[in-house]
Design a protein around this motif. Structure first.
Motif, short mmCIF file in Angstrom:
data_model
loop_
_atom_site.label_atom_id
_atom_site.label_comp_id
_atom_site.label_asym_id
_atom_site.label_seq_id
_atom_site.Cartn_x
_atom_site.Cartn_y
_atom_site.Cartn_z
N LEU A 146 5.06 6.62 -6.77
CA LEU A 146 4.00 5.93 -6.05
C LEU A 146 4.00 4.43 -6.40
N LEU A 147 4.20 4.12 -7.68
CA LEU A 147 4.29 2.72 -8.10
C LEU A 147 5.47 2.01 -7.45
N ARG A 148 6.60 2.70 -7.40
CA ARG A 148 7.81 2.11 -6.81
C ARG A 148 7.60 1.83 -5.33
N MET A 149 6.95 2.75 -4.63
CA MET A 149 6.77 2.57 -3.19
C MET A 149 5.73 1.50 -2.88
N ALA A 150 4.70 1.39 -3.73
CA ALA A 150 3.74 0.30 -3.56
C ALA A 150 4.43 -1.04 -3.79
N ASP A 151 5.35 -1.08 -4.75
CA ASP A 151 6.11 -2.31 -5.02
C ASP A 151 7.03 -2.67 -3.86
N ILE A 152 7.65 -1.65 -3.25
CA ILE A 152 8.53 -1.89 -2.10
C ILE A 152 7.72 -2.47 -0.94
N ALA A 153 6.52 -1.90 -0.72
CA ALA A 153 5.65 -2.41 0.35
C ALA A 153 5.19 -3.84 0.03
N VAL B 122 0.73 -4.58 3.65
CA VAL B 122 1.74 -3.77 4.35
C VAL B 122 1.71 -2.35 3.79
N PHE B 123 1.68 -1.35 4.69
CA PHE B 123 1.78 0.05 4.29
C PHE B 123 3.24 0.41 4.06
N TYR B 124 3.50 1.21 3.04
CA TYR B 124 4.86 1.68 2.78
C TYR B 124 5.34 2.57 3.91
N SER B 125 6.62 2.45 4.27
CA SER B 125 7.28 3.38 5.18
C SER B 125 8.68 3.66 4.65
N PRO B 126 9.24 4.84 4.93
CA PRO B 126 10.57 5.20 4.39
C PRO B 126 11.66 4.19 4.76
N GLU B 127 11.53 3.52 5.93
CA GLU B 127 12.55 2.56 6.34
C GLU B 127 12.68 1.41 5.35
N MET B 128 11.58 1.11 4.66
CA MET B 128 11.62 0.01 3.70
C MET B 128 12.57 0.31 2.55
N SER B 129 12.61 1.56 2.11
CA SER B 129 13.52 1.94 1.03
C SER B 129 14.97 1.77 1.48
N GLU B 130 15.25 2.15 2.73
CA GLU B 130 16.61 2.01 3.26
C GLU B 130 16.99 0.53 3.32
N GLN B 131 16.05 -0.31 3.78
CA GLN B 131 16.33 -1.74 3.86
C GLN B 131 16.58 -2.33 2.47
N ILE C 48 0.84 -1.21 0.00
CA ILE C 48 0.00 0.00 0.00
C ILE C 48 0.87 1.25 0.00
N ALA C 49 0.59 2.15 -0.95
CA ALA C 49 1.24 3.47 -0.96
C ALA C 49 0.16 4.54 -1.13
N ARG C 50 0.40 5.72 -0.54
CA ARG C 50 -0.61 6.78 -0.56
C ARG C 50 -0.02 8.08 -1.09
N ALA C 51 -0.83 8.80 -1.86
CA ALA C 51 -0.46 10.14 -2.29
C ALA C 51 -1.41 11.13 -1.58
N PRO C 52 -0.87 12.20 -1.01
CA PRO C 52 0.51 12.68 -1.14
C PRO C 52 1.47 12.23 -0.04
N GLN C 53 1.03 11.43 0.94
CA GLN C 53 1.90 11.11 2.08
C GLN C 53 3.22 10.47 1.64
N ASP C 54 3.16 9.48 0.76
CA ASP C 54 4.35 8.72 0.39
C ASP C 54 5.04 9.27 -0.85
#
Length: 433
Positions: free
Chosen positions: A139-146, A159-168, A126-132
């Motif tokens: 938005l597509l990339r962050m939904a894919d990461i989640a 799972v909701f996207y969070s910035p820590e996921m990108s770092e991981q 799950i990714a949300r605009a404009p939060q994520d």
């Protein structure tokens, strides 16, 4: 603009719709929600029943997902078994989760295909605009990461996207890049943990245990990198290195000593395991009977016929096959009867309360009896003290391994141990051999 198979909007139409929704300036209070949905356990349907059956399931999935759409929402098929949902009018996480629950409930219902009832699941990111993010590609990339995180956590969840996921993810890619160079850079190390006969008290051989040393003095344990190696296919060159090094090291050991190497379930998927093992034995000159391959019991859950064929090829070469961590998975009597194993290693968890717990004692005794009924050599892992050692001897367990008998040590230290001739259990335990 539509998918030929399901009739749903395709990737091109979804991108147009997404751009239009983002231009309408969604707010934190009224976000645009993107759900990236990937079906779990869909591939076996194609493999077992053919692509026509898979297509039927995809059509049914698209119809069921449509039941959870609002008037201003869009469902699109991205290809394969991947779908994207764009949802409006959901202002709280609870409302989003309720929609995810609706989707999950629909997908969990059985599918009727080829006169069979089939069950699958789904993972959702799950990714949300404009939060994520506010750009379509972000938005597509962050939904894919989640979504990736959802699968990593065991699938069948959202799972909701969070910035820590990108770092991981960045850290994971960096580890993958470094691991791909580990063999070339000579960063892999083998440690050896001795195995003792509980009948004679003498060392019979040793298990090869892999470590990764990307920079001294740090040693990375296999639990931290083997799952990544299995996911990325790096396990094959790593396993080839382990087999070659273990066989070469064993050549300098006493001629009756064997070396035991763990084999990943992923290696059975390729089908060339027997050929790879034969090539290593020919290259190193180690007699086949001095090589033992440890295989987890869960390896036979998928495509058991293929696994059986590979095991038969390995047996034809002359290597020994042992069930590793027996009792931690789903093995049955039929499993031990069907597959050509020579030995069985009890999962170390059974040693935790042994021998003081009557239940633990009964289980260990039962496993030993079961193994002997199938003419298997029984090894107890995780022996921590003299009491366990003595009791295992008393109930006729064949072999023992554990910190009490010897910790894993680097190859050079193990070679020195053999040179000193400290191969009697009494040397390690103070007990008579």
């Amino acid at each position: 603009q539509h998918d030929v198979l399901t009739g749903l909007p395709n990737r091109h139409r979804m991108n147009e719709f997404l751009s239009g929704k983002l231009q309408a300036q969604p707010t934190v209070a009224q976000p645009l929600v993107m759900l990236s949905v990937d079906l779990d356990h869909f591939k076996p349907i194609n493999d077992l029943y053919g692509h026509a059956a898979g297509d039927q399931v995809l059509n049914q999935v698209s119809q069921r997902l449509s039941l959870c759409l609002g008037a201003e929402d869009l469902l699109s098929r991205q290809g394969g078994d991947e779908f994207i949902l764009l949802l409006s009018g959901l202002s709280t996480p609870e409302e989003i989760e309720a929609r995810c629950e609706c989707l999950m409930d629909e997908i969990r219902k059985p599918f009727h295909v080829a006169d069979q009832l089939m069950h699958i699941g789904a993972s959702i990111g799950i990714a949300r605009a404009p939060q994520d993010a506010f750009q379509p590609e972000d938005l597509l990339r962050m939904a894919d990461i989640a979504l990736y995180q959802s699968k990593n956590l065991g699938r069948n969840r959202w799972v909701f996207y969070s910035p820590e996921m990108s770092e991981q993810l960045v850290q994971r890619r960096e580890m993958e890049r470094a691991l791909s160079q580990a063999v070339v850079r000579n960063e892999l190390r083998l440690f050896y943990q001795p195995r003792y006969s509980l009948h004679s008290g003498r060392m019979d051989g040793a298990e090869a245990l892999l470590r990764w040393q990307p920079s001294p003095p740090a040693l990375v344990m296999p639990d931290s990198f083997i799952p990544l190696a299995e996911e990325t296919g790096l396990i094959i060159p790593i396993s080839d290195w382990v087999l070659q090094r273990a066989c070469r090291d064993a050549l300098s050991w006493p001629k009756n000593f064997y070396v035991s190497v763990n084999i990943s379930p992923v290696e059975f998927c390729r089908g060339d395991l027997a050929e790879r093992v034969a090539a290593v034995l020919q290259m190193t000159g180690l007699p086949a009977e001095r090589l033992e391959l440890e295989i987890t019991e869960n390896v036979t859950l998928e495509k058991p016929d293929k696994v059986l064929l590979i095991m038969q090829r390995l047996k034809a070469i002359g290597v020994r096959l042992t069930v590793d961590d027996f009792g931690s998975g789903y093995a049955s009597l039929g499993y031990l009867k069907t597959f050509p194993f020579d030995g069985l290693k009890m999962d170390r968890s059974y040693m935790k309360d042994f021998p003081h717990s009557q239940q633990a004692h009964s289980i260990v005794n039962g496993i030993i009896g079961l193994g002997k009924a199938f003419s298997l050599l029984i090894t107890a892992e995780g022996i921590e003290n003299a009491e366990q050692f003595a009791e295992l001897q008393a109930i006729a367990c064949d072999e023992g391994q554990g910190y009490y008998l010897g910790r894993p040590i680097p190859a050079a230290d193990f070679a020195r141990l053999l040179e000193r001739g400290t191969t009697q259990a009494s040397d390690k335990t103070g007990q008579p051999g």
